[in-house]
Write a protein that holds these residues in place. Structure first.
Motif, PDB file in Angstrom:
ATOM      1  N   ALA A  12       0.829  -1.206   0.000  1.00  0.00           N
ATOM      2  CA  ALA A  12       0.000   0.000   0.000  1.00  0.00           C
ATOM      3  C   ALA A  12       0.861   1.252   0.000  1.00  0.00           C
ATOM      4  O   ALA A  12       0.529   2.247  -0.658  1.00  0.00           O
ATOM      5  N   ALA A  13       1.981   1.236   0.726  1.00  0.00           N
ATOM      6  CA  ALA A  13       2.869   2.408   0.763  1.00  0.00           C
ATOM      7  C   ALA A  13       3.450   2.703  -0.608  1.00  0.00           C
ATOM      8  O   ALA A  13       3.531   3.863  -1.032  1.00  0.00           O
ATOM      9  N   VAL A  14       3.842   1.666  -1.335  1.00  0.00           N
ATOM     10  CA  VAL A  14       4.379   1.863  -2.681  1.00  0.00           C
ATOM     11  C   VAL A  14       3.286   2.368  -3.615  1.00  0.00           C
ATOM     12  O   VAL A  14       3.492   3.292  -4.404  1.00  0.00           O
ATOM     13  N   ALA A  15       2.099   1.777  -3.504  1.00  0.00           N
ATOM     14  CA  ALA A  15       1.005   2.157  -4.403  1.00  0.00           C
ATOM     15  C   ALA A  15       0.594   3.605  -4.211  1.00  0.00           C
ATOM     16  O   ALA A  15       0.292   4.312  -5.184  1.00  0.00           O
ATOM     17  N   THR A  16       0.585   4.076  -2.971  1.00  0.00           N
ATOM     18  CA  THR A  16       0.087   5.419  -2.682  1.00  0.00           C
ATOM     19  C   THR A  16       1.189   6.471  -2.643  1.00  0.00           C
ATOM     20  O   THR A  16       0.920   7.632  -2.361  1.00  0.00           O
ATOM     21  N   GLY A  17       2.433   6.077  -2.917  1.00  0.00           N
ATOM     22  CA  GLY A  17       3.512   7.045  -2.970  1.00  0.00           C
ATOM     23  C   GLY A  17       4.189   7.327  -1.650  1.00  0.00           C
ATOM     24  O   GLY A  17       5.107   8.140  -1.584  1.00  0.00           O
ATOM     25  N   ALA A  18       3.772   6.658  -0.567  1.00  0.00           N
ATOM     26  CA  ALA A  18       4.459   6.836   0.709  1.00  0.00           C
ATOM     27  C   ALA A  18       5.853   6.229   0.659  1.00  0.00           C
ATOM     28  O   ALA A  18       6.731   6.609   1.438  1.00  0.00           O
ATOM     29  N   ALA A  19       6.063   5.284  -0.244  1.00  0.00           N
ATOM     30  CA  ALA A  19       7.385   4.707  -0.477  1.00  0.00           C
ATOM     31  C   ALA A  19       7.616   4.631  -1.982  1.00  0.00           C
ATOM     32  O   ALA A  19       6.679   4.416  -2.749  1.00  0.00           O
ATOM     33  N   ASP A  20       8.870   4.813  -2.388  1.00  0.00           N
ATOM     34  CA  ASP A  20       9.212   4.698  -3.808  1.00  0.00           C
ATOM     35  C   ASP A  20       9.392   3.247  -4.223  1.00  0.00           C
ATOM     36  O   ASP A  20       9.048   2.862  -5.340  1.00  0.00           O
ATOM     37  N   LEU A  21       9.953   2.457  -3.315  1.00  0.00           N
ATOM     38  CA  LEU A  21      10.289   1.066  -3.594  1.00  0.00           C
ATOM     39  C   LEU A  21       9.870   0.193  -2.427  1.00  0.00           C
ATOM     40  O   LEU A  21       9.834   0.651  -1.277  1.00  0.00           O
ATOM     41  N   GLY A  22       9.592  -1.069  -2.716  1.00  0.00           N
ATOM     42  CA  GLY A  22       9.279  -2.010  -1.659  1.00  0.00           C
ATOM     43  C   GLY A  22       9.968  -3.337  -1.904  1.00  0.00           C
ATOM     44  O   GLY A  22      10.107  -3.774  -3.052  1.00  0.00           O
ATOM     45  N   LEU A  23      10.432  -3.964  -0.833  1.00  0.00           N
ATOM     46  CA  LEU A  23      10.888  -5.350  -0.894  1.00  0.00           C
ATOM     47  C   LEU A  23       9.860  -6.172  -0.137  1.00  0.00           C
ATOM     48  O   LEU A  23       9.693  -6.006   1.078  1.00  0.00           O
ATOM     49  N   LEU A  24       9.187  -7.034  -0.854  1.00  0.00           N
ATOM     50  CA  LEU A  24       8.036  -7.769  -0.329  1.00  0.00           C
ATOM     51  C   LEU A  24       8.355  -9.255  -0.371  1.00  0.00           C
ATOM     52  O   LEU A  24       8.795  -9.766  -1.410  1.00  0.00           O
ATOM     53  N   ASP A  25       8.144  -9.959   0.741  1.00  0.00           N
ATOM     54  CA  ASP A  25       8.425 -11.394   0.756  1.00  0.00           C
ATOM     55  C   ASP A  25       7.142 -12.181   0.977  1.00  0.00           C
ATOM     56  O   ASP A  25       6.137 -11.639   1.435  1.00  0.00           O
ATOM     57  N   GLY A  26       7.189 -13.464   0.644  1.00  0.00           N
ATOM     58  CA  GLY A  26       6.043 -14.326   0.875  1.00  0.00           C
ATOM     59  C   GLY A  26       6.303 -15.716   0.344  1.00  0.00           C
ATOM     60  O   GLY A  26       7.287 -15.980  -0.339  1.00  0.00           O
ATOM     61  N   VAL A  27       5.392 -16.629   0.700  1.00  0.00           N
ATOM     62  CA  VAL A  27       5.478 -18.020   0.261  1.00  0.00           C
ATOM     63  C   VAL A  27       4.458 -18.245  -0.843  1.00  0.00           C
ATOM     64  O   VAL A  27       3.308 -17.813  -0.732  1.00  0.00           O
ATOM     65  N   THR A  28       4.875 -18.934  -1.903  1.00  0.00           N
ATOM     66  CA  THR A  28       3.992 -19.185  -3.027  1.00  0.00           C
ATOM     67  C   THR A  28       4.475 -20.413  -3.784  1.00  0.00           C
ATOM     68  O   THR A  28       5.573 -20.922  -3.525  1.00  0.00           O
ATOM     69  N   ALA A  29       3.665 -20.889  -4.724  1.00  0.00           N
ATOM     70  CA  ALA A  29       4.120 -21.932  -5.631  1.00  0.00           C
ATOM     71  C   ALA A  29       5.172 -21.351  -6.564  1.00  0.00           C
ATOM     72  O   ALA A  29       5.154 -20.142  -6.853  1.00  0.00           O
ATOM     73  N   PRO A  30       6.116 -22.164  -7.048  1.00  0.00           N
ATOM     74  CA  PRO A  30       7.217 -21.627  -7.871  1.00  0.00           C
ATOM     75  C   PRO A  30       6.757 -20.824  -9.078  1.00  0.00           C
ATOM     76  O   PRO A  30       7.432 -19.874  -9.480  1.00  0.00           O
TER      77      PRO A  30
END
Length: 287
Positions: free
Chosen positions: A130-148
Motif C-alpha cells: 500500500a505504501a508503494v502504491a500510494t507514494g508513501a514509499a518509492d520502492l518495496g521489498l516484499l516477501d512471501g510463500v507461493t508456488a514456484p
C-alpha cells in the motif's frame, strides 16, 4: 460516490465514534454527521447504527469495497504525481521483516549517490504494498510463500511492477522435542491438526497455510503480533507452535522440509512509476 464521504465513513466505522473520527479528520462532529447522512442518502441505505456506532449489514458490505477503492484512488494520485511532480532528491524503501535484503549492496548504492537521501523502513506485507502504491514509499521489498510458478499476491492498487530478487526453499520450524524433529520432509496438509504460531507479520499467515495445503485446521497455539525474527524463533523453540519460514532464517531451531505442495519463499522488488532518483538508485543497487 464522493471519496471524501467514503473516507469519513471508513473513519467512523473504524473508530466507532463520530467525535473520534471528527478529531482524526480535522472536522467538526456536525460536519462528520452531515457527511455520513449525505453518503447514506446517495446510496439509499442506512450505513451506521448510532448507539452504539457500528456498521449495518449494508455498511459492512460497503467497508469491504471501501479499502480497495480508496487505495486505488491514492495510487492513481501518487502515480500522476511521480510522473509530473518536481524532481525528488530522496528515495524511500519499505521492507517486509523477512525480505532478502542485500544490505552491503544497498549501502554501496547509497554511497554512490551522496546527494540522494535514502530512507529504509520495515512494515508488514500489506502495508509495504500500500505504501508503494500510494507514494508513501518509492520502492518495496516484499516477501512471501507461493508456488514456484505463481506471483506473490498484491492488493488491487493499480499498475505495480514486480521483479524477483531472491528465492529459496521453505521449511517448517519446530521445537527440538517435537515428534517431527529429525524428519527430512513432510506434507503440509499432514500438519493441519498441529499447533501453529499465528504471526502474520513475519511468518506465513494461517489463512494462507490453509489455502496452500488445501486443508482446514492450522489452529493457532499462540498469536504473536510483532515482527521480530528472534522473538518468533524463540517462541518456536519454546514449543509455542510451528511456523512456515524461509530456510535461511531457521539456523537456531530444528526444521523440516516441505515435500508437498512445492513451495518457495520469494522476495520481490515492487514499485510504481519511478522518479528519476528512484530509477537511478535501483540501477546502482543492481535490481
Amino acid at each position: 460516490m464522493d471519496p471524501h464521504l467514503l473516507r469519513t465513513f471508513v473513519a467512523v466505522a473504524r473508530l466507532g465514534s463520530f467525535s473520534a473520527a471528527a478529531s482524526e479528520l480535522g472536522y467538526t462532529q456536525s460536519a462528520v454527521s452531515q457527511q455520513i447522512a449525505a453518503l447514506e442518502h446517495d446510496l439509499g441505505a442506512t450505513l451506521l447504527l448510532r448507539r452504539p456506532v457500528r456498521p449495518t449489514d449494508a455498511g459492512a458490505r460497503l467497508l469491504e469495497h471501501a479499502g480497495p477503492i480508496l487505495l486505488r484512488l491514492g495510487a492513481a494520485r501518487a502515480d500522476v504525481a511521480r510522473l509530473s511532480g518536481p524532481p525528488s532528491a530522496s528515495v524511500a524503501l519499505q521492507v517486509t521483516p523477512l525480505a532478502a535484503l542485500d544490505a552491503p549492496a544497498l549501502a554501496a548504492a547509497g554511497r554512490s549517490m551522496p546527494r540522494v537521501a535514502l530512507t529504509v523502513g520495515v512494515a508488514a506485507r500489506d502495508e509495504v504494498a500500500a505504501a508503494v502504491a500510494t507514494g508513501a514509499a518509492d520502492l518495496g521489498l516484499l516477501d512471501g510463500v507461493t508456488a514456484p510458478s505463481d506471483p506473490l499476491p498484491l492488493p488491487d492498487a493499480g499498475p505495480l511492477t514486480t521483479r524477483t530478487v531472491a528465492e529459496e526453499p521453505v521449511v517448517v520450524a519446530l521445537a527440538a522435542g517435537h515428534p517431527l524433529a529429525g524428519r527430512r520432509s513432510v506434507r503440509l496438509a499432514d500438519l493441519a491438526d498441529a499447533r501453529w504460531l499465528d504471526a502474520p507479520a513475519v511468518a506465513t499467515p494461517l489463512p494462507q497455510l490453509r489455502a496452500l495445503a488445501r486443508a482446514e485446521g492450522f489452529r493457532p497455539g499462540l498469536t504473536y503480533s510483532g515482527s521480530d525474527r528472534a522473538t518468533l524463533l524463540a517462541l518456536v523453540a519454546a514449543g509455542a507452535g510451528l511456523a512456515l519460514l524461509p530456510a535461511s532464517v531457521v539456523a537456531e531451531v530444528p526444521a523440516v522440509g516441505v515435500a508437498e505442495p512445492r513451495l518457495v519463499h520469494r522476495t520481490e522488488l515492487v514499485h510504481g512509476s519511478l522518479t528519476a532518483a528512484a530509477r537511478a538508485f535501483v540501477a546502482a543497487w543492481g535490481h
